[in-house]
Design an enzyme around this catalytic site. Sequence first.
Site, PDB file in Angstrom:
ATOM      1  N   ARG A 217     -28.615 -14.074  -4.779  1.00 46.83           N
ATOM      2  CA  ARG A 217     -29.695 -14.113  -6.215  1.00 46.83           C
ATOM      3  C   ARG A 217     -28.750 -14.152  -7.011  1.00 46.83           C
ATOM      4  O   ARG A 217     -28.253 -13.217  -7.470  1.00 46.83           O
ATOM      5  CB  ARG A 217     -30.081 -12.160  -6.294  1.00 46.83           C
ATOM      6  CG  ARG A 217     -30.791 -13.293  -7.614  1.00 46.83           C
ATOM      7  CD  ARG A 217     -31.952 -11.252  -7.360  1.00 46.83           C
ATOM      8  NE  ARG A 217     -32.444 -11.784  -9.638  1.00 46.83           N
ATOM      9  CZ  ARG A 217     -32.677 -10.539  -9.902  1.00 46.83           C
ATOM     10  NH1 ARG A 217     -31.627  -9.136  -9.198  1.00 46.83           N
ATOM     11  NH2 ARG A 217     -31.875 -10.823 -11.257  1.00 46.83           N
TER      12      ARG A 217
ATOM     13  N   HIS B 146     -31.428 -14.064 -16.701  1.00 49.56           N
ATOM     14  CA  HIS B 146     -30.654 -12.766 -16.930  1.00 49.56           C
ATOM     15  C   HIS B 146     -30.080 -12.713 -17.983  1.00 49.56           C
ATOM     16  O   HIS B 146     -28.748 -12.734 -18.121  1.00 49.56           O
ATOM     17  CB  HIS B 146     -30.314 -12.448 -15.607  1.00 49.56           C
ATOM     18  CG  HIS B 146     -29.655 -11.293 -15.214  1.00 49.56           C
ATOM     19  ND1 HIS B 146     -30.263 -10.399 -13.767  1.00 49.56           N
ATOM     20  CD2 HIS B 146     -29.516 -10.482 -15.759  1.00 49.56           C
ATOM     21  CE1 HIS B 146     -29.480  -9.678 -14.052  1.00 49.56           C
ATOM     22  NE2 HIS B 146     -29.294  -9.501 -14.954  1.00 49.56           N
TER      23      HIS B 146
ATOM     24  N   GLU C 224     -36.040  -8.412 -15.587  1.00 50.39           N
ATOM     25  CA  GLU C 224     -36.350  -7.131 -16.296  1.00 50.39           C
ATOM     26  C   GLU C 224     -36.621  -7.260 -17.980  1.00 50.39           C
ATOM     27  O   GLU C 224     -36.159  -6.877 -18.512  1.00 50.39           O
ATOM     28  CB  GLU C 224     -34.934  -6.212 -16.450  1.00 50.39           C
ATOM     29  CG  GLU C 224     -34.896  -6.014 -14.731  1.00 50.39           C
ATOM     30  CD  GLU C 224     -32.999  -5.145 -14.690  1.00 50.39           C
ATOM     31  OE1 GLU C 224     -32.499  -5.432 -15.507  1.00 50.39           O
ATOM     32  OE2 GLU C 224     -32.995  -4.573 -13.645  1.00 50.39           O
TER      33      GLU C 224
ATOM     34  N   ASN D 286     -36.632  -4.154  -9.260  1.00 54.35           N
ATOM     35  CA  ASN D 286     -34.814  -3.525  -9.264  1.00 54.35           C
ATOM     36  C   ASN D 286     -35.126  -1.874  -9.668  1.00 54.35           C
ATOM     37  O   ASN D 286     -35.840  -1.662 -10.567  1.00 54.35           O
ATOM     38  CB  ASN D 286     -34.357  -4.034 -10.682  1.00 54.35           C
ATOM     39  CG  ASN D 286     -34.170  -5.579 -10.176  1.00 54.35           C
ATOM     40  OD1 ASN D 286     -34.658  -6.195  -9.391  1.00 54.35           O
ATOM     41  ND2 ASN D 286     -33.870  -6.367 -11.824  1.00 54.35           N
TER      42      ASN D 286
ATOM     43  N   TYR E  12     -33.109   1.537  -8.857  1.00 50.16           N
ATOM     44  CA  TYR E  12     -31.577   2.468  -8.918  1.00 50.16           C
ATOM     45  C   TYR E  12     -31.877   4.074  -8.911  1.00 50.16           C
ATOM     46  O   TYR E  12     -30.963   4.754  -8.351  1.00 50.16           O
ATOM     47  CB  TYR E  12     -30.960   2.325 -10.110  1.00 50.16           C
ATOM     48  CG  TYR E  12     -30.344   0.837 -10.271  1.00 50.16           C
ATOM     49  CD1 TYR E  12     -30.866  -0.365 -11.094  1.00 50.16           C
ATOM     50  CD2 TYR E  12     -29.133   0.547  -9.541  1.00 50.16           C
ATOM     51  CE1 TYR E  12     -30.849  -1.940 -11.030  1.00 50.16           C
ATOM     52  CE2 TYR E  12     -28.926  -0.856  -9.655  1.00 50.16           C
ATOM     53  CZ  TYR E  12     -29.327  -2.078 -10.161  1.00 50.16           C
ATOM     54  OH  TYR E  12     -28.463  -3.025 -10.292  1.00 50.16           O
TER      55      TYR E  12
ATOM     56  N   GLU F 153     -32.782  -5.561  -6.617  1.00 50.41           N
ATOM     57  CA  GLU F 153     -31.541  -5.136  -7.031  1.00 50.41           C
ATOM     58  C   GLU F 153     -31.428  -3.839  -7.022  1.00 50.41           C
ATOM     59  O   GLU F 153     -33.045  -3.041  -7.301  1.00 50.41           O
ATOM     60  CB  GLU F 153     -31.329  -4.820  -8.483  1.00 50.41           C
ATOM     61  CG  GLU F 153     -30.271  -6.225  -9.068  1.00 50.41           C
ATOM     62  CD  GLU F 153     -30.356  -6.447 -10.895  1.00 50.41           C
ATOM     63  OE1 GLU F 153     -29.938  -5.558 -10.950  1.00 50.41           O
ATOM     64  OE2 GLU F 153     -30.388  -7.416 -11.601  1.00 50.41           O
TER      65      GLU F 153
HETATM   66  C1  PNW Z   1     -29.829  -4.216 -13.904  1.00 55.53           C
HETATM   67  N1  PNW Z   1     -32.895   1.721 -14.689  1.00 55.53           N
HETATM   68  O1  PNW Z   1     -30.144  -3.240 -15.232  1.00 55.53           O
HETATM   69  C2  PNW Z   1     -29.494  -5.513 -14.489  1.00 55.53           C
HETATM   70  O2  PNW Z   1     -30.099  -6.195 -13.342  1.00 55.53           O
HETATM   71  C3  PNW Z   1     -28.024  -5.726 -13.520  1.00 55.53           C
HETATM   72  O3  PNW Z   1     -27.598  -6.939 -14.928  1.00 55.53           O
HETATM   73  C4  PNW Z   1     -27.161  -4.842 -14.345  1.00 55.53           C
HETATM   74  O4  PNW Z   1     -25.574  -5.167 -14.063  1.00 55.53           O
HETATM   75  C5  PNW Z   1     -27.804  -3.095 -12.959  1.00 55.53           C
HETATM   76  O5  PNW Z   1     -28.997  -3.147 -13.225  1.00 55.53           O
HETATM   77  C6  PNW Z   1     -26.568  -2.447 -13.255  1.00 55.53           C
HETATM   78  O6  PNW Z   1     -26.259  -1.927 -14.198  1.00 55.53           O
HETATM   79  C7  PNW Z   1     -30.786  -1.416 -14.806  1.00 55.53           C
HETATM   80  O7  PNW Z   1     -33.892   1.864 -15.788  1.00 55.53           O
HETATM   81  C8  PNW Z   1     -31.425  -1.933 -16.001  1.00 55.53           C
HETATM   82  O8  PNW Z   1     -32.207   2.295 -14.083  1.00 55.53           O
HETATM   83  C9  PNW Z   1     -32.460  -0.608 -15.499  1.00 55.53           C
HETATM   84  C10 PNW Z   1     -31.810   0.279 -14.613  1.00 55.53           C
HETATM   85  C11 PNW Z   1     -31.363   0.266 -14.390  1.00 55.53           C
HETATM   86  C12 PNW Z   1     -30.047  -0.703 -14.700  1.00 55.53           C
END
Ligand code: PNW
Length: 490
Positions: free
Chosen positions: A84, A129, A174, A316, A318, A387
């Site tokens: 991706r 992006h 996002e 995505n 985390y 992600e």
């Molecule tokens: C993503 N959260 O952002 C992005 O899509 C990437 O470009 C970035 O490098 C990656 O995560 C790492 O930061 C995020 O709410 C958006 O926890 C939101 C969150 C985490 C990451």
Amino acid sequence: GWCKRTQQIRSFPDGFLFGAATAAYQIEGGWYEDGKGLSIWDIATHTVPSPIKDGSTGDVSADSYHLYKRDVELMKELGIDFYRFSVSWSRILPNGFADKINQPGLDYYNNLINEMLDNNITPFVTIYHWDLPYNLQKLGGWTNPLIVEWFRDYAKILFDRFGDRVKFWMTINEPKQICYEGYGSDLKAPFLNATGIAEYICAKNILLAHAKVYHLYDESYRKIQNGTIGISLSCTWYEPASDTSDDHQAAVDARQFDWGQYAHPIFSNAGDFPAEVKQNIALKSAEQSFPKSRLPEMSAAEVALIRGSSDFFGINSYTTKLTYRDASLEGMYPVPSYMDDMGAVMIKDPSWTQAQSTWLQEVPWGFYKLLVEVRNLYDNPPVYITENGWSTAGGLLDEGRISYYRSYLTALLDALDEGCDVKAYTAWSLIDNFEWKNGYTEKFGLYEVDFSSPELTRRPRKSAHIYKEIIRSRQLNLNYEPEDFIHEHD
Ligand code: PNW
């Protein structure tokens, strides 16, 4: 409830896909080469004083603009099914508008796509992006409703030029981070910081832009090109900090503001912004003497255009946050503001394992709960994890990342057992890259990039060996140790 299975070897279902992801500004470099126009991140990183933690830029970064063949070698070595990546709007359209197409920009992505296909890697293209052409930002960017047409014109060029070979499309990565972090705060370019107003205008325009591009593909390209197209939302899990109904409602509100704001209009049967979001913002707006809600209304036609406009739910995800309601926090947030409208307080649990990024903690059960909630709220849509990943300060022996990938894949397998329709998993990220405002201080790569070497040498971390074996075997074996890695790098 969630209960981590103790089974040591578990299999992924037939047809389950594994990939890795990056984004154009974070890896490409070539910021001012071959006719590329400037984006808001070029402008941001060249601002004095720098808003970036280590004062760095993406001018060169991992130089994937020149080293893409090496990147494809890594993909092949890992054995991923798909990769991706995102297209830089201003590399294709230097002014943002479709009047002038930059041929070297098309050449770059054609070369990358062809190199991947020659190596049996499926391209998964993110159309946007975060690197908006600066020329369009001058006109208000995502707060100008005309961007719906500008985005459609741009996407059409990608379908025309790459759609014969690209069968997986993501419109926008996002929306919440674009709208809230970029327009409602100063966490991301363009640092507009007009909270309570701008992020909601942006939200509506982004949903419309996404839906128009979905329908363009659906009506004019799908029959011939036979691909699939959707959107990715960043979804954090918000867990009530206590058992009180107040804290439960605070967690619901936090989820609805964070991702429901985008998911409900697209994936629910009813469409439109979620009730919690509409009610909270309308109530606060009235209290604050606004003649109407600061959240723009959607017409019935707009609701219908947006509803159902995604072939899959791209997630995505985390981390997880604890959430509570505190009436005594009156006056804690600016008024009006997104945080005040939401009315929830989010905190970290210090007992959860912490990554290099302050916002990131390892909470696999939150990932499991998120997947089950998406199944429940939106009638079990096909989900692609687009992600998921872990940051360290660097080094090849990345046990923290290995633990994270293993525990999140365990949670994913548990969600599959509960009937969640998860079809793919994407590791963020293939290689170390420019982590936005944190520059190069946080490393997410399965492969290390030595940013101090002129060759920008890529080396596999231990986690790359672990991920490779998961993909090869289509199994998660919690006891697997890559012997060769330990000998090589002791
Ligand atoms: C993503 N959260 O952002 C992005 O899509 C990437 O470009 C970035 O490098 C990656 O995560 C790492 O930061 C995020 O709410 C958006 O926890 C939101 C969150 C985490 C990451």
